[in-house]
Motif scaffolding. Structure first.
Motif, mmCIF file in Angstrom:
data_model
loop_
_atom_site.group_PDB
_atom_site.id
_atom_site.type_symbol
_atom_site.label_atom_id
_atom_site.label_comp_id
_atom_site.label_asym_id
_atom_site.label_seq_id
_atom_site.Cartn_x
_atom_site.Cartn_y
_atom_site.Cartn_z
ATOM 1 N N VAL A 64 0.849 -1.209 0.000
ATOM 2 C CA VAL A 64 0.000 0.000 0.000
ATOM 3 C C VAL A 64 0.880 1.252 0.000
ATOM 4 C CG1 VAL A 64 -2.005 -1.097 1.101
ATOM 5 C CG2 VAL A 64 -0.434 0.214 2.500
ATOM 6 N N SER A 65 2.049 1.164 0.590
ATOM 7 C CA SER A 65 2.955 2.321 0.588
ATOM 8 C C SER A 65 3.396 2.641 -0.834
ATOM 9 C CB SER A 65 4.197 2.055 1.442
ATOM 10 O OG SER A 65 3.835 1.849 2.780
ATOM 11 N N ILE A 66 3.818 1.609 -1.563
ATOM 12 C CA ILE A 66 4.286 1.843 -2.936
ATOM 13 C C ILE A 66 3.124 2.319 -3.803
ATOM 14 C CG2 ILE A 66 5.249 0.716 -5.003
ATOM 15 C CD1 ILE A 66 6.944 -1.012 -3.058
ATOM 16 N N LEU A 67 1.963 1.675 -3.667
ATOM 17 C CA LEU A 67 0.794 2.098 -4.459
ATOM 18 C C LEU A 67 0.460 3.563 -4.200
ATOM 19 C CD1 LEU A 67 -1.555 -1.029 -4.007
ATOM 20 C CD2 LEU A 67 -0.349 -0.337 -6.092
ATOM 21 N N SER A 68 0.611 3.984 -2.957
ATOM 22 C CA SER A 68 0.207 5.345 -2.584
ATOM 23 C C SER A 68 1.194 6.413 -3.060
ATOM 24 C CB SER A 68 0.026 5.456 -1.069
ATOM 25 O OG SER A 68 -0.847 4.449 -0.625
ATOM 26 N N HIS A 69 2.392 5.969 -3.460
ATOM 27 C CA HIS A 69 3.383 6.928 -3.972
ATOM 28 C C HIS A 69 3.387 7.004 -5.501
ATOM 29 C CE1 HIS A 69 5.674 8.150 -0.450
ATOM 30 N NE2 HIS A 69 5.818 6.911 -0.054
ATOM 31 N N THR A 70 2.831 5.985 -6.162
ATOM 32 C CA THR A 70 3.106 5.815 -7.603
ATOM 33 C C THR A 70 1.839 5.742 -8.450
ATOM 34 O OG1 THR A 70 3.081 3.416 -7.317
ATOM 35 C CG2 THR A 70 5.225 4.492 -7.167
ATOM 36 N N VAL A 71 2.044 5.806 -9.774
ATOM 37 C CA VAL A 71 1.014 5.409 -10.737
ATOM 38 C C VAL A 71 1.646 4.351 -11.641
ATOM 39 C CG1 VAL A 71 -0.215 7.618 -10.694
ATOM 40 C CG2 VAL A 71 1.626 7.257 -12.368
ATOM 41 N N ARG A 72 0.808 3.646 -12.404
ATOM 42 C CA ARG A 72 1.314 2.604 -13.305
ATOM 43 C C ARG A 72 2.394 3.182 -14.213
ATOM 44 N NH1 ARG A 72 -1.651 -1.808 -13.452
ATOM 45 N NH2 ARG A 72 -0.988 -2.461 -15.532
ATOM 46 N N GLY A 73 3.449 2.424 -14.437
ATOM 47 C CA GLY A 73 4.512 2.874 -15.334
ATOM 48 C C GLY A 73 5.623 3.640 -14.644
ATOM 49 N N ASP A 74 5.450 3.924 -13.366
ATOM 50 C CA ASP A 74 6.539 4.580 -12.633
ATOM 51 C C ASP A 74 7.652 3.579 -12.344
ATOM 52 O OD1 ASP A 74 5.398 7.067 -12.503
ATOM 53 O OD2 ASP A 74 4.610 6.841 -10.459
ATOM 54 N N GLU A 75 8.813 4.128 -12.065
ATOM 55 C CA GLU A 75 9.918 3.264 -11.652
ATOM 56 C C GLU A 75 10.215 3.491 -10.169
ATOM 57 O OE1 GLU A 75 13.201 1.599 -14.290
ATOM 58 O OE2 GLU A 75 14.099 3.407 -13.488
ATOM 59 N N VAL A 76 10.476 2.383 -9.494
ATOM 60 C CA VAL A 76 10.761 2.406 -8.058
ATOM 61 C C VAL A 76 12.128 1.771 -7.858
ATOM 62 C CG1 VAL A 76 10.019 1.533 -5.802
ATOM 63 C CG2 VAL A 76 8.292 2.210 -7.504
ATOM 64 N N ILE A 77 13.020 2.484 -7.215
ATOM 65 C CA ILE A 77 14.368 1.948 -6.984
ATOM 66 C C ILE A 77 14.415 1.243 -5.634
ATOM 67 C CG2 ILE A 77 16.791 2.564 -6.646
ATOM 68 C CD1 ILE A 77 16.481 4.740 -8.691
ATOM 69 N N VAL A 78 14.933 0.021 -5.661
ATOM 70 C CA VAL A 78 15.080 -0.765 -4.426
ATOM 71 C C VAL A 78 16.466 -1.405 -4.418
ATOM 72 C CG1 VAL A 78 12.610 -1.333 -4.229
ATOM 73 C CG2 VAL A 78 14.106 -2.839 -5.545
ATOM 74 N N GLY A 79 16.925 -1.788 -3.248
ATOM 75 C CA GLY A 79 18.185 -2.519 -3.149
ATOM 76 C C GLY A 79 18.023 -3.932 -3.700
ATOM 77 N N ASP A 80 19.113 -4.476 -4.272
ATOM 78 C CA ASP A 80 18.973 -5.820 -4.868
ATOM 79 C C ASP A 80 18.791 -6.908 -3.819
ATOM 80 O OD1 ASP A 80 21.609 -5.731 -3.959
ATOM 81 O OD2 ASP A 80 22.424 -6.812 -5.676
ATOM 82 N N LYS A 81 19.086 -6.595 -2.553
ATOM 83 C CA LYS A 81 18.858 -7.591 -1.494
ATOM 84 C C LYS A 81 17.635 -7.225 -0.649
ATOM 85 C CE LYS A 81 23.632 -9.170 -1.072
ATOM 86 N NZ LYS A 81 24.408 -8.100 -1.744
ATOM 87 N N SER A 82 16.831 -6.290 -1.138
ATOM 88 C CA SER A 82 15.694 -5.830 -0.323
ATOM 89 C C SER A 82 14.601 -6.879 -0.252
ATOM 90 C CB SER A 82 15.120 -4.539 -0.915
ATOM 91 O OG SER A 82 14.531 -4.800 -2.175
ATOM 92 N N HIS A 83 13.883 -6.836 0.849
ATOM 93 C CA HIS A 83 12.742 -7.736 1.017
ATOM 94 C C HIS A 83 11.693 -7.428 -0.040
ATOM 95 C CE1 HIS A 83 9.376 -9.821 2.990
ATOM 96 N NE2 HIS A 83 10.297 -10.517 3.614
ATOM 97 N N ILE A 84 11.547 -6.150 -0.386
ATOM 98 C CA ILE A 84 10.497 -5.765 -1.343
ATOM 99 C C ILE A 84 10.688 -6.476 -2.681
ATOM 100 C CG2 ILE A 84 9.649 -3.829 -2.774
ATOM 101 C CD1 ILE A 84 9.936 -2.023 -0.311
#
Ligand code: TLP
Length: 350
Positions: A64-84
């Motif tokens: 819900v956090s990611i959904l609330s920050h973004t719209v479809r087609g956005d890019e989200v940067i995460v660490g390669d070892k992240s739980h997400i």
């Protein structure tokens, strides 16, 4: 059994069970469960944010956090070892239509800042916009390593320059806060939103909380409903969560001491390596080499000896300390590993 697979195995305390029975209840989808409201208020206060949203799990909180920050087609940067990116079933791609772009995590769970900087998208017809950067503190797959406030600030600066938001997967933010000897809010300060878990070291049976600005949490509430996470008399589980916040934070230091002891003892065994630099909280990741056995085989052997732990790689085993294991249990676990590997006692380096 000595349970070291995860701090999610912690059982509720008698006070939590009592809270489940006695907390005042209402219909939380209508905003009328007073216990959930109290928990959300208290969580927001602890995180230094305007509002909080009680969710069923850390996975739901991050989604819900990611959904609330973004719209479809956005890019989200995460660490390669992240739980997400590794352990949330591609939820944000499936449900939110966002693209996760990974940046290498350093040994300490930090994002490689140079790669992060060069991963920010320029304005170009071909590119998705970089909308969000996610951090994890403490960092599960990096052995519970803790990002410092300076680490948090440097990512915040890059995000600000890029016009991107920052989300913190703070599933174990209180472990990070205890290790850094700072308040959780001083860590969360560098993020627009934070998810933390009540159901891990804090020992509540169920639940996490998402915190952020008022309008942000309003959006998150709607997404939670969309995901089927609108719970009714949720005070039954929020009550134990309040007890967790009142009574379980300071004691995490003991889990850290036990993890340190376990890590040092393991690291002193031949053919076992633990990164003692990043062993800052309650997670011990040990690599077993030269024993002619896979991590899975060692885990099975240890289970027969009364110790449960989890293989997280071909030669790597994770041990997590928590309220359900005390020092004698850890000493017994160390003995079990020694017997399993057929090694004698060696003085552990401190
Ligand atoms: N972690 C669990 C497993 O999924 C690996 C564990 O036992 O450690 N963020 C982080 C950093 C986590 O460690 C976890 C759970 C989550 C999010 C998800 O939380 P839940 O399990 O409540 O969905």
């Amino acid at each position: 059994m000595i349970e070291l697979r995860s701090d999610t195995f912690t059982l509720p305390t008698p006070a939590m069970l009592e809270a489940a029975q006695t907390s005042p209840l209402g219909d939380d989808v209508w905003g009328e469960d007073p216990t959930v409201r109290r928990l959300e208020h208290k969580a927001a206060e602890l995180m230094g944010k305007e509002a909080g949203l009680f969710v069923s799990s850390g996975t739901q909180g991050n989604l819900v956090s990611i959904l609330s920050h973004t719209v479809r087609g956005d890019e989200v940067i995460v660490g390669d070892k992240s739980h997400i990116v590794n352990a949330e079933v591609a939820a944000s791609a499936v449900v939110g239509g966002v693209q996760l772009r990974t940046v290498p995590n350093t040994r300490r769970g930090m994002l490689d800042l140079e790669v992060l900087q060069s991963s920010i998208r320029q304005d170009d017809i071909h590119y998705p916009p970089t909308r969000l950067i996610c951090l994890e503190n403490s960092h599960n797959a990096c052995g519970g390593a803790v990002l410092t406030l300076e680490d948090m600030a440097s990512v915040r600066d890059i995000a600000d320059a890029a016009g991107a938001a920052v989300h913190l997967d703070g599933a174990r933010i209180f472990n990070a806060a205890v290790a850094l000897r700072v308040s959780a809010s001083s860590i969360a300060e560098y993020a627009d939103s934070v998810t933390f878990c009540l159901s891990k070291g804090l020992s509540a049976p169920i639940g996490s909380v998402v915190c952020g600005s008022g309008p942000y949490v309003d959006r998150a509430r709607k997404y939670r409903k969309m995901l089927g996470g609108g719970m009714r008399q949720a005070g039954i589980i929020a009550g134990p969560g309040l007890v967790a916040l009142d009574t379980m934070i300071d004691r995490l230091a003991r889990d850290h001491e036990n993890a340190r002891f376990l890590g040092q003892e393991l690291n002193a065994m031949p053919g076992v390596h633990v990164d003692l630099l990043t062993l800052q909280t309650n997670i011990v990741i040990a690599t077993f080499d030269g024993h002619g056995r896979t991590a899975g085989e060692i885990v099975t052997g240890l289970e027969r000896r009364g110790v449960r732990c989890a293989a997280v790689g071909p030669q790597t085993i994770r041990f997590v300390t928590h309220r359900g294991v005390d020092r004698p249990d850890i000493e017994a676990a160390v003995e079990a590993v020694r017997s399993e590997l057929g090694v004698g006692a060696v003085a552990a380096a401190t």
